[in-house]
Design a protein around this motif. Structure first.
Motif, PDB file in Angstrom:
ATOM      1  N   ILE A 164       0.344  -3.820  -2.898  1.00  0.00           N
ATOM      2  CA  ILE A 164       0.132  -2.512  -3.773  1.00  0.00           C
ATOM      3  C   ILE A 164       1.192  -2.956  -4.869  1.00  0.00           C
ATOM      4  N   VAL A 165       0.488  -2.826  -6.142  1.00  0.00           N
ATOM      5  CA  VAL A 165       1.508  -3.019  -7.254  1.00  0.00           C
ATOM      6  C   VAL A 165       1.898  -1.745  -7.813  1.00  0.00           C
ATOM      7  N   VAL A 166       3.211  -1.496  -7.908  1.00  0.00           N
ATOM      8  CA  VAL A 166       3.622  -0.294  -8.519  1.00  0.00           C
ATOM      9  C   VAL A 166       4.255  -0.147  -9.696  1.00  0.00           C
ATOM     10  N   TYR A 167       3.802   0.718 -10.583  1.00  0.00           N
ATOM     11  CA  TYR A 167       4.273   0.724 -12.022  1.00  0.00           C
ATOM     12  C   TYR A 167       4.912   2.372 -12.310  1.00  0.00           C
ATOM     13  N   ALA A 168       5.680   2.466 -13.087  1.00  0.00           N
ATOM     14  CA  ALA A 168       6.427   3.624 -13.541  1.00  0.00           C
ATOM     15  C   ALA A 168       5.703   3.787 -15.071  1.00  0.00           C
ATOM     16  N   ARG A 169       5.359   5.289 -15.347  1.00  0.00           N
ATOM     17  CA  ARG A 169       5.237   5.504 -16.567  1.00  0.00           C
ATOM     18  C   ARG A 169       6.311   5.105 -17.800  1.00  0.00           C
ATOM     19  N   ARG A 170       7.557   5.400 -17.226  1.00  0.00           N
ATOM     20  CA  ARG A 170       8.767   5.169 -17.956  1.00  0.00           C
ATOM     21  C   ARG A 170       9.903   5.088 -17.109  1.00  0.00           C
ATOM     22  N   ARG A 171      10.200   3.912 -16.863  1.00  0.00           N
ATOM     23  CA  ARG A 171      11.258   3.591 -15.770  1.00  0.00           C
ATOM     24  C   ARG A 171      12.534   4.408 -15.854  1.00  0.00           C
ATOM     25  N   ALA A 172      12.889   4.818 -17.012  1.00  0.00           N
ATOM     26  CA  ALA A 172      14.238   5.374 -17.568  1.00  0.00           C
ATOM     27  C   ALA A 172      14.293   6.759 -16.688  1.00  0.00           C
ATOM     28  N   ALA A 173      12.980   7.162 -16.636  1.00  0.00           N
ATOM     29  CA  ALA A 173      12.721   8.737 -15.936  1.00  0.00           C
ATOM     30  C   ALA A 173      12.232   8.730 -14.456  1.00  0.00           C
ATOM     31  N   TRP A 174      12.015   7.577 -14.077  1.00  0.00           N
ATOM     32  CA  TRP A 174      11.496   7.475 -12.764  1.00  0.00           C
ATOM     33  C   TRP A 174      12.480   7.327 -11.751  1.00  0.00           C
ATOM     34  N   ARG A 175      12.161   8.201 -10.786  1.00  0.00           N
ATOM     35  CA  ARG A 175      12.857   8.132  -9.570  1.00  0.00           C
ATOM     36  C   ARG A 175      12.324   8.007  -8.363  1.00  0.00           C
ATOM     37  N   PRO A 176      12.707   7.068  -7.216  1.00  0.00           N
ATOM     38  CA  PRO A 176      11.905   7.091  -5.955  1.00  0.00           C
ATOM     39  C   PRO A 176      12.138   8.181  -5.040  1.00  0.00           C
ATOM     40  N   GLY A 177      11.040   8.425  -4.492  1.00  0.00           N
ATOM     41  CA  GLY A 177      11.265   9.568  -3.300  1.00  0.00           C
ATOM     42  C   GLY A 177      11.820   8.922  -2.010  1.00  0.00           C
ATOM     43  N   ARG A 178      13.034   8.518  -1.817  1.00  0.00           N
ATOM     44  CA  ARG A 178      13.522   8.216  -0.736  1.00  0.00           C
ATOM     45  C   ARG A 178      13.369   8.916   0.691  1.00  0.00           C
ATOM     46  N   VAL A 179      12.877   8.044   1.681  1.00  0.00           N
ATOM     47  CA  VAL A 179      12.799   8.934   3.057  1.00  0.00           C
ATOM     48  C   VAL A 179      13.382   8.237   4.017  1.00  0.00           C
ATOM     49  N   HIS A 180      14.401   8.956   4.728  1.00  0.00           N
ATOM     50  CA  HIS A 180      15.070   8.316   5.871  1.00  0.00           C
ATOM     51  C   HIS A 180      14.075   8.088   7.023  1.00  0.00           C
ATOM     52  N   ALA A 181      14.151   6.742   7.575  1.00  0.00           N
ATOM     53  CA  ALA A 181      13.588   6.484   8.720  1.00  0.00           C
ATOM     54  C   ALA A 181      14.672   6.096   9.935  1.00  0.00           C
ATOM     55  N   ALA A 182      14.695   6.892  10.748  1.00  0.00           N
ATOM     56  CA  ALA A 182      15.686   6.763  11.773  1.00  0.00           C
ATOM     57  C   ALA A 182      15.300   5.470  12.862  1.00  0.00           C
ATOM     58  N   THR A 183      16.350   4.670  13.211  1.00  0.00           N
ATOM     59  CA  THR A 183      16.184   3.626  13.930  1.00  0.00           C
ATOM     60  C   THR A 183      17.002   3.689  15.216  1.00  0.00           C
ATOM     61  N   ALA A 184      16.566   2.706  16.024  1.00  0.00           N
ATOM     62  CA  ALA A 184      17.537   2.612  17.122  1.00  0.00           C
ATOM     63  C   ALA A 184      18.553   1.615  17.014  1.00  0.00           C
ATOM     64  N   ARG A 185      19.728   1.734  17.656  1.00  0.00           N
ATOM     65  CA  ARG A 185      20.902   0.883  17.462  1.00  0.00           C
ATOM     66  C   ARG A 185      20.304  -0.484  17.880  1.00  0.00           C
ATOM     67  N   ASP A 186      20.614  -1.679  17.008  1.00  0.00           N
ATOM     68  CA  ASP A 186      20.174  -2.907  17.459  1.00  0.00           C
ATOM     69  C   ASP A 186      21.190  -3.614  18.491  1.00  0.00           C
ATOM     70  N   ALA A 187      20.680  -3.812  19.458  1.00  0.00           N
ATOM     71  CA  ALA A 187      21.589  -4.431  20.518  1.00  0.00           C
ATOM     72  C   ALA A 187      21.884  -5.773  20.330  1.00  0.00           C
ATOM     73  N   ARG A 188      21.459  -6.617  19.350  1.00  0.00           N
ATOM     74  CA  ARG A 188      21.803  -8.059  18.934  1.00  0.00           C
ATOM     75  C   ARG A 188      23.443  -7.864  18.438  1.00  0.00           C
ATOM     76  N   TYR A 189      23.851  -6.612  17.793  1.00  0.00           N
ATOM     77  CA  TYR A 189      25.002  -6.734  17.325  1.00  0.00           C
ATOM     78  C   TYR A 189      26.174  -6.166  18.258  1.00  0.00           C
ATOM     79  N   THR A 190      26.013  -6.281  19.370  1.00  0.00           N
ATOM     80  CA  THR A 190      27.045  -6.039  20.501  1.00  0.00           C
ATOM     81  C   THR A 190      27.432  -7.459  20.935  1.00  0.00           C
ATOM     82  N   ARG A 191      27.152  -8.555  20.533  1.00  0.00           N
ATOM     83  CA  ARG A 191      27.340  -9.822  21.187  1.00  0.00           C
ATOM     84  C   ARG A 191      28.065 -10.661  20.378  1.00  0.00           C
ATOM     85  N   TRP A 192      28.763 -11.821  20.848  1.00  0.00           N
ATOM     86  CA  TRP A 192      29.851 -12.533  20.053  1.00  0.00           C
ATOM     87  C   TRP A 192      29.442 -13.942  20.567  1.00  0.00           C
ATOM     88  N   ILE A 193      29.463 -15.022  19.602  1.00  0.00           N
ATOM     89  CA  ILE A 193      29.013 -16.262  19.647  1.00  0.00           C
ATOM     90  C   ILE A 193      30.176 -16.959  20.444  1.00  0.00           C
TER      91      ILE A 193
END
Length: 290
Positions: A164-193
């Motif tokens: 999907i190729v995305v273009y703005a009519r005029r980038r200076a006036a364009w604003r993205p519609g941000r959407v929050h996507a909740a995610t679970a905690r990543d268990a890999r970040y609780t480990r130490w090498i």
């Protein structure tokens, strides 16, 4: 050049804009319109180029979002359109439509074009000409199919992605519609090498709390999780994995990965952080000093 499939109608650039005629028998209006009823939605049947020309006088500069799914030009012939045009013919048809869409969009409007890899490079070239390269927001890749059915027996390369190729009519006036996507905690970040100097296939991961307690000579059961709160400028930071920090001395971090530092969670009430230089910040036990 002639099309590889059925003949195409010639599209004149100076053709007059057609008029849109409403067929009331195909509409879905209520028998009696209420004060809050809206009739802005339109389902228009017809050649898309003619429709875009018809919409111009009323909607020029007023459309906020456009999504189009043009023919991929894969060499096939379908009942209602030809998908086997020469590249120059395909580009000419796309350019006319992109010019009309550019006029319909508001300054902050967005165009989304769904395409596959067959004409992706050609599409970007002509769209950059119409919209301007600086107004190209993104080229989104997504998996649309899997290696199954006929693709599973293909002896060559198999494509499973579309774009999907995305273009703005005029980038200076364009604003993205941000959407929050909740995610679970990543268990890999609780480990130490624990053995970072060994080859990666021999790495041994231990719980971060266990590694921290061992480095500080504490009982792991005595450590408590800190309540979640915003980090201050005195937060502890983890060392870069594989850096010159003493081996086996992990700080109070939430994650440690090769070549990267990750911010720590706030220390528990029994610990305080020295607001010294970032590279030298250490955690000391207030309980041990008392």
């Amino acid at each position: 050049m002639p099309a590889r499939g059925r003949p195409q109608l010639i599209e004149a650039d100076d053709a007059p804009a057609p008029a849109l005629l409403e067929d009331l028998a195909l509409g879905h209006r209520a028998a009696q319109a209420g004060p809050d009823d809206l009739f802005d939605n339109r389902l228009i049947r017809g050649d898309n180029l003619a429709v875009l020309r018809a919409l111009g006088p009323e909607f020029a500069g007023r459309v906020q979002c456009v999504y189009i799914d043009p023919p991929y030009n894969t060499g096939q012939v379908f009942a209602h359109y030809d998908d086997g045009l020469e590249h120059d013919r395909w580009l000419a048809l796309m350019r006319r439509r992109l010019l009309l869409l550019h006029r319909l969009l508001t300054d902050s409007g967005t165009l989304f074009v769904h395409i596959d890899d067959n004409e992706l490079a050609y599409l970007i070239t002509v769209a950059d000409e119409v919209f301007g390269r600086d107004n190209r927001i993104a080229v989104i890749t997504f998996k649309q199919s899997s290696v199954s059915g006929p693709k599973a027996v293909n002896a060559g390369f198999v494509s499973t992605a579309s774009f999907i190729v995305v273009y703005a009519r005029r980038r200076a006036a364009w604003r993205p519609g941000r959407v929050h996507a909740a995610t679970a905690r990543d268990a890999r970040y609780t480990r130490w090498i624990d053995n970072i100097d060994d080859p990666p296939e021999r790495w041994r991961l231990v719980p971060l709390r266990q590694a921290f307690a061992r480095a500080r000579g504490l009982d792991p059961k005595s450590l408590r999780a800190a309540p979640a709160r915003p980090r201050s400028r005195h937060s502890c930071w983890g060392r870069r994995t594989g850096s010159s920090a003493p081996r086996g001395s992990p700080p109070a971090t939430s994650a440690s990965r090769r070549g990267r530092s990750w911010p720590a969670r706030p220390p528990s009430p029994g610990w305080s952080c020295a607001p010294s230089d970032l590279a030298a910040r250490t955690c000391t036990s207030s309980a041990a000093s008392s």
